[in-house]
Design an enzyme around this catalytic site. Structure first.
Site, PDB file in Angstrom:
ATOM      1  N   HIS A  10       0.836  -1.204   0.000  1.00 52.60           N
ATOM      2  CA  HIS A  10       0.000   0.000   0.000  1.00 52.60           C
ATOM      3  C   HIS A  10       0.873   1.258   0.000  1.00 52.60           C
ATOM      4  O   HIS A  10       1.809   1.357   0.794  1.00 52.60           O
ATOM      5  CB  HIS A  10      -0.887  -0.037   1.245  1.00 52.60           C
ATOM      6  CG  HIS A  10      -1.912   1.046   1.316  1.00 52.60           C
ATOM      7  ND1 HIS A  10      -2.104   1.798   2.448  1.00 52.60           N
ATOM      8  CD2 HIS A  10      -2.801   1.503   0.398  1.00 52.60           C
ATOM      9  CE1 HIS A  10      -3.089   2.652   2.237  1.00 52.60           C
ATOM     10  NE2 HIS A  10      -3.521   2.501   1.006  1.00 52.60           N
ATOM     11  N   HIS A  52      -1.026  11.485  -1.749  1.00 55.41           N
ATOM     12  CA  HIS A  52      -2.300  11.042  -1.178  1.00 55.41           C
ATOM     13  C   HIS A  52      -3.196  12.209  -0.783  1.00 55.41           C
ATOM     14  O   HIS A  52      -4.356  12.293  -1.160  1.00 55.41           O
ATOM     15  CB  HIS A  52      -2.054  10.148   0.042  1.00 55.41           C
ATOM     16  CG  HIS A  52      -3.315   9.630   0.659  1.00 55.41           C
ATOM     17  ND1 HIS A  52      -4.036  10.351   1.588  1.00 55.41           N
ATOM     18  CD2 HIS A  52      -3.996   8.470   0.471  1.00 55.41           C
ATOM     19  CE1 HIS A  52      -5.100   9.655   1.952  1.00 55.41           C
ATOM     20  NE2 HIS A  52      -5.094   8.502   1.289  1.00 55.41           N
TER      21      HIS A  52
HETATM   22  O1  G3P Z   1      -6.703   2.035  -3.031  1.00 59.30           O
HETATM   23  C1  G3P Z   1      -7.016   1.582  -1.772  1.00 59.30           C
HETATM   24  C2  G3P Z   1      -6.716   2.576  -0.660  1.00 59.30           C
HETATM   25  O2  G3P Z   1      -5.479   3.168  -0.876  1.00 59.30           O
HETATM   26  C3  G3P Z   1      -7.772   3.616  -0.547  1.00 59.30           C
HETATM   27  O3  G3P Z   1      -7.636   4.472   0.532  1.00 59.30           O
HETATM   28  O4  G3P Z   1      -6.947   6.600   1.557  1.00 59.30           O
HETATM   29  O5  G3P Z   1      -5.360   4.727   1.526  1.00 59.30           O
HETATM   30  O6  G3P Z   1      -5.891   5.963  -0.558  1.00 59.30           O
HETATM   31  P1  G3P Z   1      -6.407   5.479   0.774  1.00 59.30           P
HETATM   32 MG    MG Z   2      -4.803   4.811  -2.056  1.00 57.19          MG
END
Ligand code: G3P
Ligand code: MG
Length: 245
Positions: A10, A52
């Site tokens: 992630h 982000h």
């Molecule tokens: O793409 C999945 C996840 O990354 C969505 O939430 O806020 O971590 O970008 P966030």
């Molecule tokens: Mg994300």
């Protein structure tokens, strides 16, 4: 249904490196990961950058919105020092550079289109066109776009229909199938915390891929895989490896 890797790092390297940086990709690689999720938005000049939050202050020193700065200005800002001194000076990556690093390193990309408010359609179109240009003639490595913004996904579909799309949903609503079909999506990406086994089954039986964010507990990860979840991203790349099962 899901021709993609099962476990994704992630934001590049999970919680082990500053999110959405090239350093994060290197950290992921060091842990054996060749699949990532990351977030993309537009700078003031319309150039996509890996980021982000739509504002500075948390991961990038400074203030104001991302769209108050040109990409070249953002690329000179420190996106690593907040995480640890050793990453000080790690820049905000241009999407082009970040994606080129992934491609050269054999890292598969789930590109989350994260538009700043008001820039949904423009961001969707720009990112989809860039992804298409980059992987033209190489469908094997082609990325998967995803977004919470249906406007962004619709624009991505119109700009580059051949680049696969997934609909991101915090909670899967009753009309998910209608929405996913309207966008030509191939998969549903959803928050594992709200997913039930019944909804997981419904999505899989409807022929869609099913992906969860952000799964950091190996016991929960195993349960989701038993429910038929195809893939997930994790912050704990130290606990959950790329071949987790
Ligand atoms: O793409 C999945 C996840 O990354 C969505 O939430 O806020 O971590 O970008 P966030
Ligand atoms: Mg994300």
């Amino acid at each position: 249904m899901w021709p993609y890797p099962k476990v994704l790092a992630h934001r590049g390297g999970g919680k082990l490196a500053p999110e959405n940086t090239i350093a994060a990709l290197k950290c992921g690689l060091a842990h054996g990961f060749r699949a990532v999720e990351f977030d993309v938005m537009l700078a003031r000049d319309g150039v996509p950058v890996v980021m982000h939050d739509p504002y500075l202050g948390r991961t990038v020193a400074g203030s104001g919105n991302v769209f108050d700065y040109d990409a070249a200005e953002l690329a000179r800002m420190d996106a690593g020092g907040w995480f640890d001194k050793q990453f000080q000076g790690e820049p905000v990556p241009l999407f082009a550079d970040f994606a080129a690093f992934c491609k050269a390193s054999g890292i598969w990309m789930n590109i989350e289109i994260k538009p700043a408010p008001g820039f949904e359609a423009q961001t969707g179109a720009v990112v989809a066109e860039a992804a298409r240009a980059m992987f033209e003639g190489e469908p094997g490595q082609a990325p998967l776009l995803s977004s919470f913004s249906e406007t962004a996904l619709a624009a991505a579909r119109d700009a580059a229909p051949e680049v696969a799309r997934a609909l991101l949903l915090d909670v899967v609503p009753r009309d998910w199938l209608h929405r996913a079909r309207a966008l030509g999506a191939v998969a549903i990406h959803t928050n594992h915390k709200h997913l039930t086994q019944g909804v997981a089954r419904e999505i899989r039986l409807s022929g869609f891929g099913l992906f969860c964010y952000t799964v950091n507990n190996p016991i929960r990860a195993r349960e989701l895989l038993m429910w038929g979840v195809d893939g997930f991203c994790t912050d704990r790349i130290d606990l959950i490896g790329p071949d987790f099962s």
